[in-house]
Design an enzyme around this catalytic site. Structure first.
Site, PDB file in Angstrom:
ATOM      1  N   GLN A 125     -36.034  -9.426  16.962  1.00 41.90           N
ATOM      2  CA  GLN A 125     -34.916  -8.784  17.652  1.00 41.90           C
ATOM      3  C   GLN A 125     -35.250  -8.493  19.099  1.00 41.90           C
ATOM      4  O   GLN A 125     -36.405  -8.573  19.535  1.00 41.90           O
ATOM      5  CB  GLN A 125     -34.509  -7.502  16.929  1.00 41.90           C
ATOM      6  CG  GLN A 125     -35.627  -6.493  16.754  1.00 41.90           C
ATOM      7  CD  GLN A 125     -35.222  -5.347  15.847  1.00 41.90           C
ATOM      8  OE1 GLN A 125     -35.085  -4.213  16.301  1.00 41.90           O
ATOM      9  NE2 GLN A 125     -35.029  -5.642  14.571  1.00 41.90           N
TER      10      GLN A 125
ATOM     11  N   HIS B  46     -33.596  -5.927  22.608  1.00 41.49           N
ATOM     12  CA  HIS B  46     -32.697  -4.839  22.983  1.00 41.49           C
ATOM     13  C   HIS B  46     -32.214  -5.029  24.418  1.00 41.49           C
ATOM     14  O   HIS B  46     -32.965  -5.530  25.274  1.00 41.49           O
ATOM     15  CB  HIS B  46     -33.396  -3.492  22.860  1.00 41.49           C
ATOM     16  CG  HIS B  46     -34.005  -3.251  21.508  1.00 41.49           C
ATOM     17  ND1 HIS B  46     -33.262  -3.302  20.354  1.00 41.49           N
ATOM     18  CD2 HIS B  46     -35.275  -2.987  21.137  1.00 41.49           C
ATOM     19  CE1 HIS B  46     -34.057  -3.055  19.320  1.00 41.49           C
ATOM     20  NE2 HIS B  46     -35.280  -2.876  19.765  1.00 41.49           N
TER      21      HIS B  46
ATOM     22  N   GLU C  38     -38.541   1.156  23.082  1.00 45.68           N
ATOM     23  CA  GLU C  38     -39.224   1.798  21.969  1.00 45.68           C
ATOM     24  C   GLU C  38     -40.731   1.602  22.072  1.00 45.68           C
ATOM     25  O   GLU C  38     -41.226   0.689  22.748  1.00 45.68           O
ATOM     26  CB  GLU C  38     -38.705   1.281  20.625  1.00 45.68           C
ATOM     27  CG  GLU C  38     -38.859  -0.201  20.407  1.00 45.68           C
ATOM     28  CD  GLU C  38     -38.118  -0.704  19.166  1.00 45.68           C
ATOM     29  OE1 GLU C  38     -36.988  -0.256  18.917  1.00 45.68           O
ATOM     30  OE2 GLU C  38     -38.673  -1.557  18.466  1.00 45.68           O
TER      31      GLU C  38
ATOM     32  N   HIS D 239     -39.268  -9.244  19.637  1.00 44.29           N
ATOM     33  CA  HIS D 239     -40.365  -8.661  18.881  1.00 44.29           C
ATOM     34  C   HIS D 239     -39.987  -8.525  17.412  1.00 44.29           C
ATOM     35  O   HIS D 239     -38.813  -8.606  17.042  1.00 44.29           O
ATOM     36  CB  HIS D 239     -40.735  -7.283  19.444  1.00 44.29           C
ATOM     37  CG  HIS D 239     -39.611  -6.290  19.391  1.00 44.29           C
ATOM     38  ND1 HIS D 239     -38.626  -6.237  20.356  1.00 44.29           N
ATOM     39  CD2 HIS D 239     -39.293  -5.320  18.490  1.00 44.29           C
ATOM     40  CE1 HIS D 239     -37.759  -5.282  20.058  1.00 44.29           C
ATOM     41  NE2 HIS D 239     -38.143  -4.706  18.930  1.00 44.29           N
TER      42      HIS D 239
ATOM     43  N   ARG E 220     -30.263  -9.667  17.103  1.00 42.05           N
ATOM     44  CA  ARG E 220     -31.227 -10.333  16.229  1.00 42.05           C
ATOM     45  C   ARG E 220     -31.290 -11.824  16.533  1.00 42.05           C
ATOM     46  O   ARG E 220     -30.293 -12.421  16.932  1.00 42.05           O
ATOM     47  CB  ARG E 220     -30.855 -10.084  14.770  1.00 42.05           C
ATOM     48  CG  ARG E 220     -30.953  -8.610  14.383  1.00 42.05           C
ATOM     49  CD  ARG E 220     -30.429  -8.322  12.991  1.00 42.05           C
ATOM     50  NE  ARG E 220     -30.623  -6.919  12.642  1.00 42.05           N
ATOM     51  CZ  ARG E 220     -29.797  -5.943  12.974  1.00 42.05           C
ATOM     52  NH1 ARG E 220     -28.698  -6.223  13.654  1.00 42.05           N
ATOM     53  NH2 ARG E 220     -30.060  -4.691  12.636  1.00 42.05           N
TER      54      ARG E 220
END
Length: 391
Positions: free
Chosen positions: A100, A102, A137, A259, A278
């Site tokens: 995925q 972001h 993240e 990642h 994704r």
């Protein structure tokens, strides 16, 4: 200060044993993938507050909504609005998560506004943007932790594919070797995601068998294919850096970096968002055009982080984001209390030993919420992670 009662999410990829082992409880046999600590509307932590009518249990979201500045502090509200801007998790992967990526903040705002304007239901399976926020993240390993992070150089990916001896991979190998880095990675990922499903299943099956035979550096892809037979994400994974973290090491995942987490237990912190695009290892919708717009097609080093120690005993994981900061304290028995008072809201998570914060004793896997400016000291012996807003 409040002890947190947290929800464990039973995603299929979750380990059945890692979180129960940390908590010291018997496993149920069901996957226990993520324990959420924070004020995410999907599964907010719960606290107990004393009111005029006695003790009342409520969601952390309710406490913050009732008094945003009192809970978060005026500076945090001014920067991020009346919400806790981060989410802390225990993440236990027993099988690979999806590959995925972001969006950055501008992309998230544009994408969310576009889908809202087009009337795409927020819960539609093909909806890409659930909110208008980005989702950087950080994952910090508590056990040996395996994952994929960022594109590796195209020539390395070409060599890995070529070594499999699968004829149908030759066009990808040639593209990876013949084109400049960005063009090579973009063209190959586009070709993988756009290939005929039946042909791709056959290619992935052959690649998985060859990976199993070769072992060594190819073994992770054989394990991935075992969980996702025929999935084109197996080939997408071969474009990425394979990383093994040791306890205490971390990875930061910024916008546009593909990642996937493969195996292990870690502490994860992220900006409070659900925006995920994704690109394989999932039965969920893959928005290929938007994915290709968001992904940063450049080879990068995984960038393993180790905490920077301060005289106070705090070990900080440095990241380039404002929504969160994660640090670790190793508290010795009999040492003077460690002052953790901060002008920002905090979540404190014990991962080893017994740590007392204020009057709350925390064992492994237990956590507490501390409102902004509330005085708090911690004593051990134990290991404590502190999640808060970046200064």
């Amino acid at each position: 200060m409040d002890r947190l009662s947290n929800t464990v999410r039973p995603y299929a990829w979750g380990s059945t044993t890692a979180i129960p082992a940390l908590l010291g409880i018997a496993p149920t046999g069901e996957p226990q993938a993520e324990m959420w600590m924070g004020a995410h509307p999907g599964a907010p932590s719960r606290i107990t507050r004393t009111t005029a009518s006695g003790e009342t249990e409520l969601a952390l979201t309710e406490a913050i909504e009732a008094d945003p500045e009192g809970e978060l502090g005026a500076p945090t509200v001014a920067r991020f609005g009346p919400r806790l801007p981060f989410l802390l998790k225990l993440l236990a992967a027993g099988a690979p998560l999806s590959v995925q990526v972001h969006p950055d903040l501008d992309q998230a705002r544009e994408g969310y506004a576009d889908e809202e304007a087009r009337g795409v239901p927020i819960d539609a399976p093909h909806r890409t943007y659930k909110d208008a926020n980005h989702k950087p993240e950080l994952i910090c390993a508590l056990t040996p932790f395996a994952g994929l992070c960022g594109f590796r150089p195209p020539t390395e990916a070409a060599d890995a594919m070529d070594a499999l001896g699968v004829d149908s991979l030759k066009p990808y190998v040639d593209l990876l070797r013949a084109h400049p880095e960005e063009a090579a990675l973009r063209e190959v990922l586009t070709a993988i995601l756009g290939a005929d499903p039946a042909e791709m299943t056959e290619t992935v099956t052959e690649a998985a068998a060859a990976s199993e035979r070769l072992g060594g550096a190819h073994a992770p892809y054989a394990r991935i294919a075992h969980h996702f037979p025929g999935d084109p994400g197996v080939l997408a994974a071969m474009l990425l850096n394979y990383v093994e973290l040791q306890p205490g090491e971390a990875l930061f995942l910024g916008a546009g970096v593909p990642h996937a987490y493969l195996d292990g237990l870690g502490v994860e912190i992220m900006a409070n968002s659900d925006n995920v695009l994704r690109c394989g290892l999932t039965p969920k919708h893959i928005d290929v055009p938007e994915l290709l717009r968001i992904v940063r097609f450049e080879a990068t080093e995984p960038g393993v982080l180790r905490p920077e120690a301060a005289p106070s005993g705090e070990e900080l994981y440095e990241t380039p984001v404002d929504e969160f900061a994660l640090s670790r304290y190793t508290l010795a028995s009999g040492a003077a209390p460690t002052d953790l008072t901060a002008p920002t809201p905090q979540i404190l998570l014990c991962t080893a030993g017994t740590v007392t914060v204020g009057e709350i004793a925390l064992g492994p896997g237990e956590s507490a919420y501390v409102p902004a400016d509330e005085r708090v000291e911690a004593t051990g012996p134990g290991t404590l992670f502190r999640a808060t807003v970046a200064a």
